[in-house]
Design an enzyme around this catalytic site. Structure first.
Site, PDB file in Angstrom:
ATOM      1  N   GLU A  74     -25.991 -10.415   0.344  1.00 22.47           N
ATOM      2  CA  GLU A  74     -26.756 -10.732   1.430  1.00 22.47           C
ATOM      3  C   GLU A  74     -26.103 -11.203   2.335  1.00 22.47           C
ATOM      4  O   GLU A  74     -25.456 -12.753   1.994  1.00 22.47           O
ATOM      5  CB  GLU A  74     -28.018 -11.473   1.028  1.00 22.47           C
ATOM      6  CG  GLU A  74     -29.041 -11.716   1.817  1.00 22.47           C
ATOM      7  CD  GLU A  74     -28.968 -12.898   2.744  1.00 22.47           C
ATOM      8  OE1 GLU A  74     -28.466 -13.003   3.757  1.00 22.47           O
ATOM      9  OE2 GLU A  74     -29.608 -13.980   2.073  1.00 22.47           O
ATOM     10  N   CYS A  84     -29.077 -17.431   7.805  1.00 20.58           N
ATOM     11  CA  CYS A  84     -28.478 -16.117   8.065  1.00 20.58           C
ATOM     12  C   CYS A  84     -29.559 -15.267   8.914  1.00 20.58           C
ATOM     13  O   CYS A  84     -29.247 -14.374   9.622  1.00 20.58           O
ATOM     14  CB  CYS A  84     -28.477 -15.233   6.945  1.00 20.58           C
ATOM     15  SG  CYS A  84     -29.694 -15.297   5.561  1.00 20.58           S
TER      16      CYS A  84
END
Length: 519
Positions: free
Chosen positions: A287, A321
């Protein structure tokens, strides 16, 4: 079940603290269990011990600079001990009844709830989280643990059709074995536990390497909780050491079958390469970085879009993120949006994250601050117009808003990971989609429109793993398929998707009677 676990824990915690979970009465309220202590080393094989690297690492408060703890660092031998301990303990854990594994998760959840204030306090002091962000992270940690309670009962095999008389075909679902988890500093406890909790619940062992900026909330605090919850020794190990000592070896070590990494695309590429090129190929979930577009179409509720976008960009100083990196606004509502957005941003208080009224606290370290200042100077030099800004105060950087931004500018193409946002004007829905997709990343995204069907159609055209209609881009639930496309990574976290990632299919056939063979 949730209330029962808390009540049971509260009545027994003070008397039944397992070995290794040293506690201190400092700052403990009468209603709370004694605070954990002893965050100065490694947690390996069920024991708290000093690392053997020879050096120490200072863990500091990013706002005040105060030293929170000094940790003796691990070396390759410590890492090997951790992996061997996990491999040994995992064999029996995989064979444990579902109720046994589920019970550990129930107790862990109760401990997390009982230690609410302690966890939030650590998140504020170690990661620079504001009160709002720390509370949201605590809720996410609890939610993932609550979801994992059911995982031992959701691992299912299949009986497969077979055109051979007297023969049976079965697909079993089994734990992978040992999973290595590398977690970042921005949502340290959540982004560690979203792998640790499911991995353990599904019968795996775990070795966790938290970020150097957040070794407690990203690792050692989690180990304390699961130890107190009665997790068998050796199943969860936390190693903290220099990257040049244990960094590559963490992935190259022969024991782990899977590496779960959350962090930058640059480092993720490196880890993915090690996982494929080492002596044993490993599965990975990566990720990675993001450059989330937030698109405001011409029929959007501008006030709602503006307020949501402020949260989507500036929650935790933009160090997420999923944070909204670019706001793409239709020309018909551009001026109105910019006015409402900047007006709201100017009301945000920044400073000491211990102050509940503060919305923007410090960035994590000096390296990040210098990078943000360089991006701000670069945006000005490229012709972007700054509407909101200010000089840093220590490691606190005030929110910065840029307009007249072109999508090919570095401030728009790079992941800011700080309190800096670009607003881009477009003409029409088609151009908005082109601009939204014109990035190497594809993690999260958002679109605002009064027409939900229009929003859905637009969302399905975005090249991202996640798109949120009429909501900001920072969204993560324990049941959704969290993950990205393009350079934002591979794999999915949450719900059925994490069950699939952390288990393997084992195909078994059984011949119940003798078959006819061709020779």
């Amino acid at each position: 079940m949730r209330a029962t676990a808390v009540e049971k824990y509260m009545s027994t915690a003070a008397k039944n603290v397992p070995r290794g979970s040293q506690t201190s009465q400092t700052n403990a309220s009468p209603a709370a269990p004694p605070r954990y202590a002893g965050f100065d080393g490694q947690y390996i094989g069920g024991s708290w011990r000093a690392g053997r690297q020879g050096g120490t690492e200072r863990d500091t408060d990013p706002y005040s600079g105060e030293t929170l703890v000094e940790i003796s660092m691990a070396n390759k031998d410590d890492l090997d001990d951790a992996y061997q301990s996990a491999a040994k303990a995992q064999i029996g854990w995989a064979a444990a009844l579902p109720s046994e594994r589920s019970a550990v998760m129930i107790r862990a959840l109760g401990i997390m709830e009982a230690r609410h204030e302690e966890i939030v306090d650590w998140l504020i002091r170690e990661s620079g989280s504001t009160h709002v962000k720390a509370e949201l992270e605590w809720q996410s940690v609890c939610a993932m643990t609550r979801e994992a309670i059911s995982f031992p009962y959701r691992v299912e095999g299949r009986i497969l059709p077979l055109d051979e008389p007297g023969k049976e075909s079965r697909a079993y679902r089994q734990p992978l074995g040992v999973i290595g988890v590398i977690s970042p500093w921005n949502f340290p406890m959540h982004l560690s536990n979203r792998s640790v909790g499911p991995a353990l619940a599904l019968g795996n062992g775990v070795v966790l390497k938290p970020a150097e900026d957040t070794p407690v909330t990203g690792g050692l605090l989690i180990a304390k909780i699961y130890e107190e919850a009665g997790l068998p020794p050796g199943l969860l190990n936390v190693v903290i050491g220099p990257i040049d000592e244990i960094g590559d070896q963490f992935t190259l070590h022969p024991v782990p079958k899977f590496i779960s990494f959350t962090g930058s695309t640059r480092v993720g590429r490196h880890i993915g390469g090690l996982a494929m090129s080492g002596p044993q190929i490993k599965r990975v979930a990566l990720e990675l970085g993001g450059n989330a577009p937030c698109v405001v179409l011409d029929d959007a509720d501008v006030e709602h879009a503006a307020r949501a976008s402020v949260v989507g960009r500036f929650l935790h100083q933009g160090q997420i993120c999923m944070s909204t990196n670019r706001i793409i606004v239709d020309a018909k509502v551009y001026d109105e949006f910019v006015d409402q957005f900047t007006t709201h941003v100017k009301t945000l208080k920044y400073g000491d994250p211990k102050d509940p009224a503060v919305s923007i606290g410090p960035v994590i370290n000096q390296k990040q601050l210098k990078a943000h200042i360089a991006h701000i100077e670069g945006a000005r030099a490229a012709g972007a117009h700054q509407l909101v800004g200010g000089k840093p105060e220590g490691q606190v950087l005030p929110p910065h808003v840029f307009v007249d931004v072109k999508n090919d500018m570095q401030v728009a193409q790079d992941e800011m990971f700080g309190p800096i946002v670009s607003i881009i004007k477009v003409s029409g829905e088609a151009e908005a989609l082109l601009v939204a997709n014109d990035t190497q990343y594809g993690l999260s995204s958002a679109v605002f429109t009064r027409d939900e069907e229009r929003g859905l159609k637009f969302a399905l055209g975005v090249q991202a793993g996640m798109t949120h209609v009429n909501d900001h881009s920072v969204d993560d639930t324990p049941t959704g398929p969290f993950g990205g496309e393009k350079n934002s990574g591979i794999g999915r976290f949450g719900g059925e998707w994490i069950i699939h990632e952390f288990t393997r299919d084992h195909w078994v056939t059984i011949r119940h009677e003798q078959g006819a063979y061709p020779f």
